[in-house]
Write an enzyme that holds these catalytic residues in place. Sequence first.
Site, PDB file in Angstrom:
ATOM      1  N   TYR A  33       0.831  -1.203   0.000  1.00 40.40           N
ATOM      2  CA  TYR A  33       0.000   0.000   0.000  1.00 40.40           C
ATOM      3  C   TYR A  33       0.866   1.253   0.000  1.00 40.40           C
ATOM      4  O   TYR A  33       2.077   1.187   0.211  1.00 40.40           O
ATOM      5  CB  TYR A  33      -0.954   0.001   1.204  1.00 40.40           C
ATOM      6  CG  TYR A  33      -0.278   0.323   2.531  1.00 40.40           C
ATOM      7  CD1 TYR A  33       0.550  -0.601   3.163  1.00 40.40           C
ATOM      8  CD2 TYR A  33      -0.466   1.562   3.151  1.00 40.40           C
ATOM      9  CE1 TYR A  33       1.164  -0.309   4.363  1.00 40.40           C
ATOM     10  CE2 TYR A  33       0.150   1.857   4.358  1.00 40.40           C
ATOM     11  CZ  TYR A  33       0.954   0.921   4.958  1.00 40.40           C
ATOM     12  OH  TYR A  33       1.573   1.219   6.156  1.00 40.40           O
ATOM     13  N   ARG A  52       8.093   4.116  -4.705  1.00 38.73           N
ATOM     14  CA  ARG A  52       8.118   3.120  -3.620  1.00 38.73           C
ATOM     15  C   ARG A  52       7.057   2.047  -3.838  1.00 38.73           C
ATOM     16  O   ARG A  52       7.274   0.870  -3.554  1.00 38.73           O
ATOM     17  CB  ARG A  52       7.945   3.805  -2.255  1.00 38.73           C
ATOM     18  CG  ARG A  52       8.151   2.828  -1.102  1.00 38.73           C
ATOM     19  CD  ARG A  52       8.138   3.503   0.248  1.00 38.73           C
ATOM     20  NE  ARG A  52       6.858   4.143   0.510  1.00 38.73           N
ATOM     21  CZ  ARG A  52       6.617   4.925   1.556  1.00 38.73           C
ATOM     22  NH1 ARG A  52       7.581   5.176   2.426  1.00 38.73           N
ATOM     23  NH2 ARG A  52       5.428   5.459   1.727  1.00 38.73           N
ATOM     24  N   ARG A 100      -7.489 -20.556  -1.654  1.00 33.27           N
ATOM     25  CA  ARG A 100      -6.418 -20.400  -0.660  1.00 33.27           C
ATOM     26  C   ARG A 100      -5.333 -21.474  -0.786  1.00 33.27           C
ATOM     27  O   ARG A 100      -5.620 -22.669  -0.647  1.00 33.27           O
ATOM     28  CB  ARG A 100      -7.006 -20.421   0.751  1.00 33.27           C
ATOM     29  CG  ARG A 100      -5.970 -20.115   1.826  1.00 33.27           C
ATOM     30  CD  ARG A 100      -6.583 -20.055   3.210  1.00 33.27           C
ATOM     31  NE  ARG A 100      -5.570 -19.706   4.200  1.00 33.27           N
ATOM     32  CZ  ARG A 100      -4.726 -20.574   4.751  1.00 33.27           C
ATOM     33  NH1 ARG A 100      -4.788 -21.847   4.429  1.00 33.27           N
ATOM     34  NH2 ARG A 100      -3.825 -20.171   5.635  1.00 33.27           N
ATOM     35  N   HIS A 102      -0.769 -21.320  -0.150  1.00 29.95           N
ATOM     36  CA  HIS A 102       0.284 -20.365   0.199  1.00 29.95           C
ATOM     37  C   HIS A 102       1.088 -19.865  -1.006  1.00 29.95           C
ATOM     38  O   HIS A 102       1.348 -18.683  -1.132  1.00 29.95           O
ATOM     39  CB  HIS A 102       1.226 -20.971   1.249  1.00 29.95           C
ATOM     40  CG  HIS A 102       0.606 -21.051   2.613  1.00 29.95           C
ATOM     41  ND1 HIS A 102      -0.507 -21.811   2.890  1.00 29.95           N
ATOM     42  CD2 HIS A 102       0.939 -20.445   3.775  1.00 29.95           C
ATOM     43  CE1 HIS A 102      -0.823 -21.690   4.166  1.00 29.95           C
ATOM     44  NE2 HIS A 102       0.038 -20.851   4.725  1.00 29.95           N
ATOM     45  N   LYS A 148       6.465  -1.839   1.847  1.00 29.38           N
ATOM     46  CA  LYS A 148       5.287  -1.252   2.498  1.00 29.38           C
ATOM     47  C   LYS A 148       4.130  -2.252   2.411  1.00 29.38           C
ATOM     48  O   LYS A 148       3.171  -2.093   1.660  1.00 29.38           O
ATOM     49  CB  LYS A 148       4.931   0.106   1.871  1.00 29.38           C
ATOM     50  CG  LYS A 148       4.130   0.971   2.849  1.00 29.38           C
ATOM     51  CD  LYS A 148       4.189   2.421   2.481  1.00 29.38           C
ATOM     52  CE  LYS A 148       3.209   3.281   3.249  1.00 29.38           C
ATOM     53  NZ  LYS A 148       3.344   3.294   4.695  1.00 29.38           N
ATOM     54  N   GLU A 181      12.447   2.737  14.079  1.00 26.52           N
ATOM     55  CA  GLU A 181      11.557   3.838  13.656  1.00 26.52           C
ATOM     56  C   GLU A 181      10.393   3.855  14.640  1.00 26.52           C
ATOM     57  O   GLU A 181      10.541   3.407  15.767  1.00 26.52           O
ATOM     58  CB  GLU A 181      11.107   3.628  12.201  1.00 26.52           C
ATOM     59  CG  GLU A 181      10.442   2.291  11.938  1.00 26.52           C
ATOM     60  CD  GLU A 181      10.016   2.071  10.493  1.00 26.52           C
ATOM     61  OE1 GLU A 181       9.697   3.048   9.810  1.00 26.52           O
ATOM     62  OE2 GLU A 181       9.982   0.900  10.060  1.00 26.52           O
ATOM     63  N   LEU A 206      10.974   1.300   7.220  1.00 25.53           N
ATOM     64  CA  LEU A 206      10.358   1.755   5.979  1.00 25.53           C
ATOM     65  C   LEU A 206      11.103   3.023   5.556  1.00 25.53           C
ATOM     66  O   LEU A 206      11.231   3.954   6.361  1.00 25.53           O
ATOM     67  CB  LEU A 206       8.875   2.071   6.184  1.00 25.53           C
ATOM     68  CG  LEU A 206       8.218   2.539   4.889  1.00 25.53           C
ATOM     69  CD1 LEU A 206       7.986   1.366   3.945  1.00 25.53           C
ATOM     70  CD2 LEU A 206       6.907   3.246   5.156  1.00 25.53           C
TER      71      LEU A 206
HETATM   72  N1  PDD Z   1       2.835   5.036   7.223  1.00 22.79           N
HETATM   73  N2  PDD Z   1       7.430   4.038   9.062  1.00 22.79           N
HETATM   74  C1  PDD Z   1       6.290   3.328   9.080  1.00 22.79           C
HETATM   75  C2  PDD Z   1       6.277   2.025   9.764  1.00 22.79           C
HETATM   76  C3  PDD Z   1       5.145   3.837   8.444  1.00 22.79           C
HETATM   77  O1  PDD Z   1       4.006   3.122   8.436  1.00 22.79           O
HETATM   78  C4  PDD Z   1       5.196   5.107   7.817  1.00 22.79           C
HETATM   79  C5  PDD Z   1       4.011   5.718   7.133  1.00 22.79           C
HETATM   80  C6  PDD Z   1       6.409   5.798   7.839  1.00 22.79           C
HETATM   81  C7  PDD Z   1       6.573   7.141   7.170  1.00 22.79           C
HETATM   82  O2  PDD Z   1       6.664   6.986   5.778  1.00 22.79           O
HETATM   83  P1  PDD Z   1       6.185   8.128   4.790  1.00 22.79           P
HETATM   84  O3  PDD Z   1       6.962   9.328   5.133  1.00 22.79           O
HETATM   85  O4  PDD Z   1       6.498   7.588   3.457  1.00 22.79           O
HETATM   86  O5  PDD Z   1       4.710   8.313   5.058  1.00 22.79           O
HETATM   87  C8  PDD Z   1       7.497   5.241   8.464  1.00 22.79           C
HETATM   88  C9  PDD Z   1       1.593   5.458   6.628  1.00 22.79           C
HETATM   89  C10 PDD Z   1       1.326   6.913   6.769  1.00 22.79           C
HETATM   90  C11 PDD Z   1       0.463   4.583   7.129  1.00 22.79           C
HETATM   91  O6  PDD Z   1       0.722   3.399   7.327  1.00 22.79           O
HETATM   92  O7  PDD Z   1      -0.658   5.056   7.309  1.00 22.79           O
END
Ligand code: PDD
Length: 291
Positions: A33, A52, A100, A102, A148, A181, A206
């Site tokens: 996503y 990304r 389903r 894997h 992501k 993070e 991320l």
């Molecule tokens: N998430 N780290 C994680 C684990 C995140 O889920 C996000 C953003 C970020 C920041 O990344 P960016 O600057 O690209 O938004 C860092 C989004 C906002 C979400 O999951 O809703």
Amino acid sequence: MSHIAYVNGRYLPQKHASVHIEDRGYQFADGIYEVICIWNGLPVDYAGHLARLNRSLAELSMRSPASAGALTLILKEIVRRNHIDKGTIYIQVNRGVAPRAHAFPGEGVKPSVVVTAKHGAGSPESVAEAGVKVITAVDQRWDRCDIKSVGLLANALAKQAATEAKAYEALLHTSDGTVTEASVSNAWMVTPDKVIVTHPATQAILGGITRATVIKIARAAGYQVKERPFTLAEARKAKEVFLTGTTTFVMPVVQIDERPVANGAPGTIALDLRQRYRAFMDGLTETAWNV
Ligand code: PDD
């Protein structure tokens, strides 16, 4: 006004939008996503988010569901139909629908695509002016946090723990005390000698799009930025701690668990970077949709 979602080729009122129960996103979290901020009707760092998205797809050997041009048209339409001036758009791509099992389904299975939009971007300025509290939590995620993926259970558990502690975020750390993070944002600190530090964009975090832009903005403003791991102990002794993300912008952290960061007031560097980031968003033009 009802929200309009895009689902596999159709624009539908969100309450009538649904996905198949054998969608692999539902059964295996086999999907990726992006969340993009819309500011004055324009996307923030669109090219970065799209790059990304494509990288996440490639890392999981998933087909791209649409060309960049086609996806851009869909996103513009979602912004228009939902009358988004300041808000976020959410794009999810799943591997598709199959009985389903894997292992991946055959080539014939098409990826599923969902796009939704929400009004409201970032936290109110008053939150940033006061600064936020974070808790600390062990990073329980897998080893590919650079993708992501919609597999966000560990992030959700950490954010829930923060919410229960009346904190804004959870600062995630490994067993050796390295801060990776936060649950929905990237983590930063400023050393006593004013070096801005954030974890390198490895598989442990991320690679935030906001993070990359803030690094550029900070360097252009003359700050020294180092991408290196830092520990919780360093963060507790830091001059400043802050977070960045699409839904966070730049957010000063004034408390870690029960202890204040420095004197407990938002850091001047974090506030300056927030202002510069806001100026960058205010300066967007129609070219923001270019990729
Ligand atoms: N998430 N780290 C994680 C684990 C995140 O889920 C996000 C953003 C970020 C920041 O990344 P960016 O600057 O690209 O938004 C860092 C989004 C906002 C979400 O999951 O809703």
